[in-house]
Design an enzyme around this catalytic site. Sequence first.
Site, PDB file in Angstrom:
ATOM      1  N   HIS A  69      39.892  29.329  40.203  1.00 40.64           N
ATOM      2  CA  HIS A  69      38.453  29.626  40.295  1.00 40.64           C
ATOM      3  C   HIS A  69      37.923  30.505  39.164  1.00 40.64           C
ATOM      4  CE1 HIS A  69      38.109  33.757  42.254  1.00 40.64           C
ATOM      5  NE2 HIS A  69      39.387  33.523  42.497  1.00 40.64           N
ATOM      6  N   CYS A 110      31.963  51.255  47.624  1.00 39.30           N
ATOM      7  CA  CYS A 110      31.186  52.166  48.466  1.00 39.30           C
ATOM      8  C   CYS A 110      31.854  52.256  49.831  1.00 39.30           C
ATOM      9  CB  CYS A 110      29.773  51.621  48.603  1.00 39.30           C
ATOM     10  SG  CYS A 110      28.775  52.592  49.697  1.00 39.30           S
ATOM     11  N   ASN A 127      40.318  42.744  34.604  1.00 36.55           N
ATOM     12  CA  ASN A 127      39.120  42.133  35.191  1.00 36.55           C
ATOM     13  C   ASN A 127      37.885  43.013  35.072  1.00 36.55           C
ATOM     14  OD1 ASN A 127      41.137  43.341  36.996  1.00 36.55           O
ATOM     15  ND2 ASN A 127      39.555  43.245  38.551  1.00 36.55           N
ATOM     16  N   GLY A 149      45.575  33.480  42.747  1.00 40.80           N
ATOM     17  CA  GLY A 149      46.159  34.548  41.944  1.00 40.80           C
ATOM     18  C   GLY A 149      46.884  35.589  42.783  1.00 40.80           C
ATOM     19  N   THR A 150      46.307  35.953  43.922  1.00 40.75           N
ATOM     20  CA  THR A 150      46.904  37.000  44.758  1.00 40.75           C
ATOM     21  C   THR A 150      48.300  36.581  45.215  1.00 40.75           C
ATOM     22  OG1 THR A 150      44.725  37.696  45.503  1.00 40.75           O
ATOM     23  CG2 THR A 150      46.580  38.332  46.887  1.00 40.75           C
ATOM     24  N   GLN A 209      42.698  36.550  34.639  1.00 43.05           N
ATOM     25  CA  GLN A 209      41.439  36.622  33.887  1.00 43.05           C
ATOM     26  C   GLN A 209      41.506  35.910  32.544  1.00 43.05           C
ATOM     27  OE1 GLN A 209      38.345  37.902  34.565  1.00 43.05           O
ATOM     28  NE2 GLN A 209      38.961  38.395  36.656  1.00 43.05           N
ATOM     29  N   SER A 213      44.759  31.457  38.271  1.00 42.41           N
ATOM     30  CA  SER A 213      43.930  31.094  39.420  1.00 42.41           C
ATOM     31  C   SER A 213      42.807  30.155  38.988  1.00 42.41           C
ATOM     32  CB  SER A 213      43.346  32.386  40.018  1.00 42.41           C
ATOM     33  OG  SER A 213      42.520  32.084  41.103  1.00 42.41           O
TER      34      SER A 213
HETATM   35  N1  PLP Z   1      44.313  39.328  39.377  1.00 39.64           N
HETATM   36  C1  PLP Z   1      43.186  39.524  38.694  1.00 39.64           C
HETATM   37  C2  PLP Z   1      43.230  40.228  37.374  1.00 39.64           C
HETATM   38  C3  PLP Z   1      41.960  39.090  39.205  1.00 39.64           C
HETATM   39  O1  PLP Z   1      40.833  39.304  38.521  1.00 39.64           O
HETATM   40  C4  PLP Z   1      41.949  38.435  40.471  1.00 39.64           C
HETATM   41  C5  PLP Z   1      40.675  38.017  41.075  1.00 39.64           C
HETATM   42  O2  PLP Z   1      39.629  38.520  40.795  1.00 39.64           O
HETATM   43  C6  PLP Z   1      43.169  38.242  41.133  1.00 39.64           C
HETATM   44  C7  PLP Z   1      44.327  38.705  40.556  1.00 39.64           C
HETATM   45  C8  PLP Z   1      43.220  37.544  42.446  1.00 39.64           C
HETATM   46  O3  PLP Z   1      43.085  36.148  42.295  1.00 39.64           O
HETATM   47  P1  PLP Z   1      42.603  35.227  43.507  1.00 39.64           P
HETATM   48  O4  PLP Z   1      41.160  35.521  43.716  1.00 39.64           O
HETATM   49  O5  PLP Z   1      42.836  33.812  43.032  1.00 39.64           O
HETATM   50  O6  PLP Z   1      43.465  35.558  44.665  1.00 39.64           O
END
Ligand code: PLP
Length: 386
Positions: free
Chosen positions: A201, A325, A151, A71-72, A179, A199
Amino acid sequence: MNRVYMDHSATTPVAPDVTAAMVEALNQSWGNPSSLHSIGREASRLLEKARQQVAGLIGAQTSEIVFTSGGTEADNLAIIGSAFARQGRGRHLITSSVEHHAVLNAFQFLARSGFEVTILPVDYYGQISLDSLKKAIREDTTLISIMHANNEIGTLQPVREIGELAHEHQIVFHSDAVQSVGRIPINLSDLPVDLLSLSAHKFYGPKGAGALYMRSGVKITPLTHGGGQEKKWRSGTENIPGIVGLGKAAELITGSLQEHVIHLNDLGSELIGRVVNEIPQAYLTGHPRNRLPGHASFVFPGVEGDSLVTFLDAEGFAASSAAACSTNSFSASHVLRALGLKNEVALGALRLSLGKDNSREDIEGLMKVLPGLVEQSRLIWSLSQA
Ligand code: PLP
């Protein structure tokens, strides 16, 4: 101890059929999909099969799917790639204050590179207002990026209306749907979204595999330069086992999405109702109705979320908080602060995100311990502040 996993927004367990498909790909289809010989062609066949499986899940054409490392990377490619590709037309971009850091930090990078970024505020439920979006749009706006589902708080954004508005002004619309893909039905043949990130996972596939949906005709500037794989949008030899896992996970969830949604909606409503009714001063965060199925997020004033998560873990329940934190101070998440919650309230955040294997018994078990743990955390917090 029987462990109960309630953190599916962080990641999901890999489905056994996904693991089996990945192991088979690793052992038997290890060729380079760019090679001309039959070993390469077999890898290429798997790559294209996965593309079909992913396209099938979101109502896209196979030619519109670009595989990424998750996703990133899909978010970065969409946002930075689109901003660069369209900068001749303008350098103004719009996003929201509740985006994931994969989006917010990509925009921060662009702001440092001379682009102008408008960050839209959200209401108490975490939704942007279409009116403020309308007001933010300018002649030189080239990209709007608003997530589909949040998320931390599960809130769904009005993506159809946002997309329609974007298209009225010839603006490209990207949505981070990491999500929501695999958790609610999405049909891109009938939704005005140009770029969409997903993504594996988050829907029972492996980590490190994802995709960017690119509507046919939309242009971006590639961020990786190399061998020209993925039609030059994303160079680098493809991660065949990961992509096979993504494809298999997409196929599995496509076949069971309807019942998955019903199951998650039922359990989610029950969990939210019980927490809010049975725990004093428990508040739901995010939208009460327009939210991800099975996503339950709360704040408990006077509680420190991280310690509550640790107590829950000791009782066998995996959940998450939303507080970050740092060395000597606690700061609430940017999402909860964007809702207008005070820092000391937002610190008491708890997110319970359910999945296909959760049951009524899990909720029953959780509700036997959660009220007591909240009380215990409140006591500890008040003593530490005394
Ligand atoms: N965008 C959202 C809304 C997410 O919740 C996440 C991961 O938690 C990401 C992007 C990033 O995805 P990835 O973990 O596949 O890089």
